[in-house]
Design a protein around this motif. Structure first.
Motif, mmCIF file in Angstrom:
data_model
loop_
_atom_site.group_PDB
_atom_site.id
_atom_site.type_symbol
_atom_site.label_atom_id
_atom_site.label_comp_id
_atom_site.label_asym_id
_atom_site.label_seq_id
_atom_site.Cartn_x
_atom_site.Cartn_y
_atom_site.Cartn_z
ATOM 1 N N ARG A 117 0.812 -1.225 0.000
ATOM 2 C CA ARG A 117 0.000 0.000 0.000
ATOM 3 C C ARG A 117 0.841 1.268 0.000
ATOM 4 N NH1 ARG A 117 -5.402 -0.236 2.145
ATOM 5 N NH2 ARG A 117 -6.202 -2.366 2.132
ATOM 6 N N LEU A 118 2.139 1.134 0.242
ATOM 7 C CA LEU A 118 2.998 2.312 0.328
ATOM 8 C C LEU A 118 3.055 3.114 -0.969
ATOM 9 C CD1 LEU A 118 4.805 3.873 2.231
ATOM 10 C CD2 LEU A 118 6.735 2.439 1.517
ATOM 11 N N PRO A 119 3.123 2.484 -2.162
ATOM 12 C CA PRO A 119 3.146 3.289 -3.388
ATOM 13 C C PRO A 119 1.958 4.230 -3.532
ATOM 14 C CG PRO A 119 3.795 1.041 -3.872
ATOM 15 C CD PRO A 119 3.318 1.055 -2.446
ATOM 16 N N ALA A 120 0.770 3.774 -3.136
ATOM 17 C CA ALA A 120 -0.414 4.635 -3.242
ATOM 18 C C ALA A 120 -0.282 5.850 -2.334
ATOM 19 C CB ALA A 120 -1.669 3.840 -2.887
ATOM 20 N N THR A 121 0.190 5.645 -1.102
ATOM 21 C CA THR A 121 0.349 6.760 -0.168
ATOM 22 C C THR A 121 1.444 7.710 -0.619
ATOM 23 O OG1 THR A 121 -0.441 5.448 1.709
ATOM 24 C CG2 THR A 121 0.906 7.361 2.210
ATOM 25 N N ILE A 122 2.560 7.182 -1.108
ATOM 26 C CA ILE A 122 3.663 8.036 -1.542
ATOM 27 C C ILE A 122 3.265 8.866 -2.756
ATOM 28 C CG2 ILE A 122 5.971 8.006 -2.565
ATOM 29 C CD1 ILE A 122 6.703 5.760 -0.723
ATOM 30 N N GLU A 123 2.550 8.263 -3.697
ATOM 31 C CA GLU A 123 2.121 9.022 -4.870
ATOM 32 C C GLU A 123 1.132 10.117 -4.490
ATOM 33 O OE1 GLU A 123 2.720 5.672 -8.392
ATOM 34 O OE2 GLU A 123 0.718 6.447 -7.927
ATOM 35 N N LEU A 124 0.225 9.818 -3.573
ATOM 36 C CA LEU A 124 -0.719 10.839 -3.111
ATOM 37 C C LEU A 124 0.015 11.955 -2.384
ATOM 38 C CD1 LEU A 124 -3.568 11.909 -2.600
ATOM 39 C CD2 LEU A 124 -3.708 10.389 -0.622
ATOM 40 N N ALA A 125 0.966 11.602 -1.526
ATOM 41 C CA ALA A 125 1.737 12.609 -0.795
ATOM 42 C C ALA A 125 2.589 13.441 -1.742
ATOM 43 C CB ALA A 125 2.622 11.924 0.250
ATOM 44 N N PHE A 126 3.187 12.799 -2.744
ATOM 45 C CA PHE A 126 4.015 13.523 -3.711
ATOM 46 C C PHE A 126 3.174 14.525 -4.506
ATOM 47 C CE2 PHE A 126 5.606 13.895 -8.081
ATOM 48 C CZ PHE A 126 6.866 14.429 -7.841
ATOM 49 N N GLU A 173 -6.947 2.772 -12.518
ATOM 50 C CA GLU A 173 -6.119 1.715 -13.092
ATOM 51 C C GLU A 173 -4.641 1.980 -12.809
ATOM 52 O OE1 GLU A 173 -5.241 -0.379 -17.463
ATOM 53 O OE2 GLU A 173 -6.648 1.314 -17.260
ATOM 54 N N VAL A 174 -3.917 0.937 -12.412
ATOM 55 C CA VAL A 174 -2.500 1.068 -12.084
ATOM 56 C C VAL A 174 -1.679 0.178 -13.002
ATOM 57 C CG1 VAL A 174 -2.951 1.661 -9.684
ATOM 58 C CG2 VAL A 174 -2.627 -0.728 -10.317
ATOM 59 N N VAL A 175 -0.407 0.524 -13.134
ATOM 60 C CA VAL A 175 0.552 -0.248 -13.929
ATOM 61 C C VAL A 175 1.540 -0.903 -12.986
ATOM 62 C CG1 VAL A 175 2.356 -0.137 -15.681
ATOM 63 C CG2 VAL A 175 0.301 1.274 -15.913
ATOM 64 N N ASP A 176 1.704 -2.205 -13.103
ATOM 65 C CA ASP A 176 2.611 -2.957 -12.246
ATOM 66 C C ASP A 176 4.004 -2.950 -12.862
ATOM 67 O OD1 ASP A 176 3.816 -4.585 -10.439
ATOM 68 O OD2 ASP A 176 2.350 -6.202 -10.554
ATOM 69 N N LEU A 177 4.928 -2.260 -12.183
ATOM 70 C CA LEU A 177 6.312 -2.197 -12.648
ATOM 71 C C LEU A 177 7.195 -3.226 -11.965
ATOM 72 C CD1 LEU A 177 6.773 1.692 -12.731
ATOM 73 C CD2 LEU A 177 6.091 0.170 -14.593
ATOM 74 N N GLY A 178 6.590 -4.158 -11.249
ATOM 75 C CA GLY A 178 7.338 -5.177 -10.529
ATOM 76 C C GLY A 178 7.612 -4.757 -9.100
ATOM 77 N N TRP A 179 8.441 -3.747 -8.922
ATOM 78 C CA TRP A 179 8.764 -3.241 -7.583
ATOM 79 C C TRP A 179 7.898 -2.054 -7.191
ATOM 80 C CZ3 TRP A 179 10.533 1.836 -7.682
ATOM 81 C CH2 TRP A 179 10.894 2.325 -8.945
ATOM 82 N N TRP A 180 7.021 -1.637 -8.095
ATOM 83 C CA TRP A 180 6.182 -0.454 -7.821
ATOM 84 C C TRP A 180 4.914 -0.553 -8.662
ATOM 85 C CZ3 TRP A 180 7.389 3.313 -4.285
ATOM 86 C CH2 TRP A 180 6.569 4.442 -4.262
ATOM 87 N N ARG A 181 3.796 -0.174 -8.056
ATOM 88 C CA ARG A 181 2.531 -0.086 -8.777
ATOM 89 C C ARG A 181 2.118 1.379 -8.803
ATOM 90 N NH1 ARG A 181 -1.926 -3.961 -6.652
ATOM 91 N NH2 ARG A 181 -2.738 -3.516 -8.738
ATOM 92 N N THR A 182 2.042 1.938 -10.009
ATOM 93 C CA THR A 182 1.796 3.369 -10.139
ATOM 94 C C THR A 182 0.529 3.640 -10.927
ATOM 95 O OG1 THR A 182 2.714 5.454 -10.960
ATOM 96 C CG2 THR A 182 3.257 3.463 -12.208
ATOM 97 N N GLY A 183 -0.122 4.726 -10.561
ATOM 98 C CA GLY A 183 -1.285 5.192 -11.298
ATOM 99 C C GLY A 183 -0.973 6.395 -12.157
ATOM 100 N N PHE A 184 0.304 6.859 -12.118
ATOM 101 C CA PHE A 184 0.692 8.024 -12.897
ATOM 102 C C PHE A 184 0.777 7.732 -14.395
ATOM 103 C CE2 PHE A 184 3.038 10.082 -9.096
ATOM 104 C CZ PHE A 184 1.842 10.631 -8.670
#
Length: 326
Positions: free
Chosen positions: A93-102, A168-179
């Motif tokens: 869940r950390l990628p979602a929080t970091i992207e929102l915070a960023f 929708e998110v893209v799975d980069l393996g070590w990170w799932r991003t919605g950007f």
């Protein structure tokens, strides 16, 4: 410089130990996780066996040192509710929080500095009055009310933005991003604006107040007397000295974005670490709650350390004081 960093690192370690102790004390004795996990049909023998398996029968100091040792390895035990490693749940869940915070921190920093400079250079303009009034209204309203209002306007009435979820998110393996997706970018707009408003207002008012103070100093008058252009005075001299105290406050406020994200994530059902914490509170999921508190404290400690180093680099008075041994 190295001595300064070493002192700050030592202070950071002390702070993290204190936070770990508080997290352990508060959450270890709040509610009974065994009852939440087993339910009403369990027997006393089931309770005793589970408490022994979770290590809850160990003495206090053994439990605490075990907690600290595991935390240093990034291990916070097994979630009582989901029966999964807490570190795995947080990393998911950390990628979602970091992207929102960023996203929210970028909005707050860019608009806060720009509007702060604009209102300082045009203190009597009508637009400045409108901006200051709007900022006062924005900072006075609670975050959850702002979020609900934005959902009603842009999702319910105008139907131009989604009201919940990450898209929708893209799975980069070590990170799932919605950007990298259109729905992901559209989904982050409302929660990012909601989370950024308080920090934006604070940064704007701080930049404005500091710049107005700098513009009244003697060396600005001397710069004008030397015939320097207004642009050079405002941005080459006034803004540079304005940013010195702003760095500290801005850094701490950007750290608070992570902590305040818990409300925004709840309102918009954003699948981040904050919503994980809220769901864990309801069932007294102690490992998740303790890990979240330690994580937020670590974010503040790291950002505070970076801000102190930047402040040391920007402000020559600190370097001179360090050289003289003060």
């Amino acid at each position: 410089m190295l001595a300064f960093i070493a002192r700050r690192l030592f202070q950071s370690v002390i702070v993290m130990l204190a936070v770990a102790f508080i997290a352990f004390m508060v959450f270890r004795y709040v509610g009974d996780p065994v009852s939440s996990m087993l339910g009403q049909d369990s027997t006393l023998a089931d309770h005793a066996a589970l408490r022994d398996r979770l290590g809850l029968n160990e003495p206090f100091y053994i439990q605490f040192f075990s907690f600290v040792g595991n935390a240093l390895q990034g291990q916070f035990g097994i979630s009582y509710r989901l029966q999964q490693p807490v570190s795995q749940l947080i990393m998911e869940r950390l990628p979602a929080t970091i992207e929102l915070a960023f996203a929210s921190a970028s909005i707050a920093l860019v608009l806060g500095v720009v509007l702060g400079i604009y209102t300082a250079l045009r203190p009597r303009a009508f637009s400045t009055g409108v901006i200051m009034t709007a900022s006062l209204i924005g900072v006075s309203l609670p975050t959850f009310l702002i979020g609900i209002g934005l959902i009603y306007v842009f999702a319910v009435e105008l139907k131009v933005l989604p009201s919940f979820g990450r898209g929708e998110v893209v799975d980069l393996g070590w990170w799932r991003t919605g950007f990298l997706t259109e729905s992901g970018l559209r989904s982050i707009i409302l929660p990012a604006i909601t989370l950024s408003l308080f920090q934006l207002t604070l940064i704007m008012r701080l930049v404005r107040a500091e710049m107005l103070e700098v513009l009244r100093t003697d060396y600005i008058r001397f710069a004008k007397a030397r015939g320097l252009s207004q642009r050079a005075i405002n941005f080459g001299h006034a803004l540079k000295n304005t940013m010195v105290p702003v760095i500290t406050i801005t850094g701490l406020q950007l750290g608070s974005v992570i902590a305040f994200a818990i409300i925004t994530e709840t309102v918009f059902q954003w699948p981040g670490v904050g919503s994980l914490f809220v769901n864990s509170v309801a069932v007294v999921d102690v490992p998740v709650m303790a890990a979240y508190l330690v994580f937020v404290a670590l974010v503040f400690v790291v950002i505070n350390l970076i801000v102190d180093i930047l402040y040391f680099i920007v402000d020559p008075r600190l370097r001179d004081g360090a050289k003289s041994g003060r």
